[in-house]
Write a protein that holds these residues in place. Structure first.
Motif, mmCIF file in Angstrom:
data_model
loop_
_atom_site.group_PDB
_atom_site.id
_atom_site.type_symbol
_atom_site.label_atom_id
_atom_site.label_comp_id
_atom_site.label_asym_id
_atom_site.label_seq_id
_atom_site.Cartn_x
_atom_site.Cartn_y
_atom_site.Cartn_z
ATOM 1 N N SER A 165 -0.647 -41.230 -24.572
ATOM 2 C CA SER A 165 -0.907 -40.770 -25.932
ATOM 3 C C SER A 165 -1.900 -39.609 -25.931
ATOM 4 O O SER A 165 -1.725 -38.632 -26.667
ATOM 5 C CB SER A 165 -1.436 -41.919 -26.787
ATOM 6 O OG SER A 165 -1.628 -41.494 -28.107
ATOM 7 N N ARG A 224 -0.009 -36.520 -24.699
ATOM 8 C CA ARG A 224 0.834 -35.954 -25.751
ATOM 9 C C ARG A 224 -0.006 -35.225 -26.795
ATOM 10 O O ARG A 224 0.370 -34.156 -27.282
ATOM 11 C CB ARG A 224 1.645 -37.054 -26.433
ATOM 12 C CG ARG A 224 2.957 -37.358 -25.788
ATOM 13 C CD ARG A 224 3.834 -38.226 -26.663
ATOM 14 N NE ARG A 224 3.148 -39.386 -27.219
ATOM 15 C CZ ARG A 224 3.010 -40.546 -26.594
ATOM 16 N NH1 ARG A 224 3.489 -40.708 -25.387
ATOM 17 N NH2 ARG A 224 2.387 -41.556 -27.179
ATOM 18 N N PHE A 225 -1.142 -35.821 -27.147
ATOM 19 C CA PHE A 225 -2.014 -35.222 -28.155
ATOM 20 C C PHE A 225 -2.491 -33.843 -27.703
ATOM 21 O O PHE A 225 -2.415 -32.864 -28.451
ATOM 22 C CB PHE A 225 -3.211 -36.137 -28.427
ATOM 23 C CG PHE A 225 -4.197 -35.579 -29.399
ATOM 24 C CD1 PHE A 225 -3.949 -35.605 -30.757
ATOM 25 C CD2 PHE A 225 -5.388 -35.033 -28.958
ATOM 26 C CE1 PHE A 225 -4.868 -35.087 -31.660
ATOM 27 C CE2 PHE A 225 -6.307 -34.515 -29.843
ATOM 28 C CZ PHE A 225 -6.046 -34.547 -31.196
ATOM 29 N N THR A 275 -1.261 -31.859 -25.307
ATOM 30 C CA THR A 275 -0.210 -30.863 -25.080
ATOM 31 C C THR A 275 0.323 -30.306 -26.394
ATOM 32 O O THR A 275 0.933 -29.238 -26.396
ATOM 33 C CB THR A 275 0.953 -31.449 -24.250
ATOM 34 O OG1 THR A 275 1.460 -32.608 -24.906
ATOM 35 C CG2 THR A 275 0.514 -31.774 -22.844
ATOM 36 N N SER A 276 0.075 -30.994 -27.494
ATOM 37 C CA SER A 276 0.532 -30.499 -28.797
ATOM 38 C C SER A 276 -0.443 -29.491 -29.410
ATOM 39 O O SER A 276 -0.117 -28.844 -30.400
ATOM 40 C CB SER A 276 0.737 -31.661 -29.772
ATOM 41 O OG SER A 276 -0.500 -32.228 -30.146
ATOM 42 N N ILE A 277 -1.615 -29.341 -28.820
ATOM 43 C CA ILE A 277 -2.624 -28.408 -29.339
ATOM 44 C C ILE A 277 -2.469 -27.069 -28.624
ATOM 45 O O ILE A 277 -2.440 -27.018 -27.398
ATOM 46 C CB ILE A 277 -4.051 -28.956 -29.106
ATOM 47 C CG1 ILE A 277 -4.232 -30.298 -29.800
ATOM 48 C CG2 ILE A 277 -5.091 -27.961 -29.599
ATOM 49 C CD1 ILE A 277 -5.557 -30.966 -29.487
ATOM 50 N N GLU A 331 0.677 -37.437 -36.656
ATOM 51 C CA GLU A 331 0.396 -36.137 -36.058
ATOM 52 C C GLU A 331 -0.138 -35.164 -37.104
ATOM 53 O O GLU A 331 -1.004 -34.346 -36.809
ATOM 54 C CB GLU A 331 1.663 -35.579 -35.404
ATOM 55 C CG GLU A 331 2.187 -36.403 -34.249
ATOM 56 C CD GLU A 331 1.207 -36.479 -33.104
ATOM 57 O OE1 GLU A 331 0.530 -35.480 -32.796
ATOM 58 O OE2 GLU A 331 1.097 -37.573 -32.527
ATOM 59 N N ASN A 375 -3.590 -33.124 -36.874
ATOM 60 C CA ASN A 375 -3.688 -31.671 -37.040
ATOM 61 C C ASN A 375 -4.676 -31.300 -38.137
ATOM 62 O O ASN A 375 -5.437 -30.341 -38.010
ATOM 63 C CB ASN A 375 -2.314 -31.072 -37.331
ATOM 64 C CG ASN A 375 -1.438 -31.056 -36.109
ATOM 65 O OD1 ASN A 375 -1.924 -30.996 -34.993
ATOM 66 N ND2 ASN A 375 -0.138 -31.122 -36.325
#
Length: 92
Positions: free
Chosen positions: A4, A7-8, A10-12, A55, A59
């Motif tokens: 988790s 994933r967090f 890599t989304s930034i 998500e 953000n």
């Protein structure tokens, strides 16, 4: 929790990782996000209510962290004592 967090982060976008103090606050946010998602699996044994932290919420929290840091007007180093921890705590 490890997946988790992965994933967090890599989304930034990489452009957001410009200041050490913001990165630390991002880590705290990512940790909270990962723990909440992990605990959702164990609602009957864990928390008394399901807490959602999507998500979009993450953000928004990143945007709030950026705004609070920019409001301090410091570009390179921020004294942790000057961070508005109460505002961060209320936002999360």
């Amino acid at each position: 929790i490890k997946s988790s967090l992965s994933r967090f982060f890599t989304s930034i976008p990489q452009e957001r990782f410009s200041m050490l103090q913001k990165n630390r606050m991002y880590l705290l946010l990512g940790w909270l996000h990962a723990v909440i998602h992990e605990r959702l699996r164990y609602i009957p044994q864990g928390w008394s209510e399901a807490l959602e932290f999507s998500e979009a919420d993450a953000n928004h929290a990143l945007d709030v962290i950026d705004a609070l840091v920019e409001k301090l007007g410091m570009k390179k180093q921020i004294d942790p004592e000057k961070l508005p921890w109460e505002a961060v705590r209320e936002t999360l």
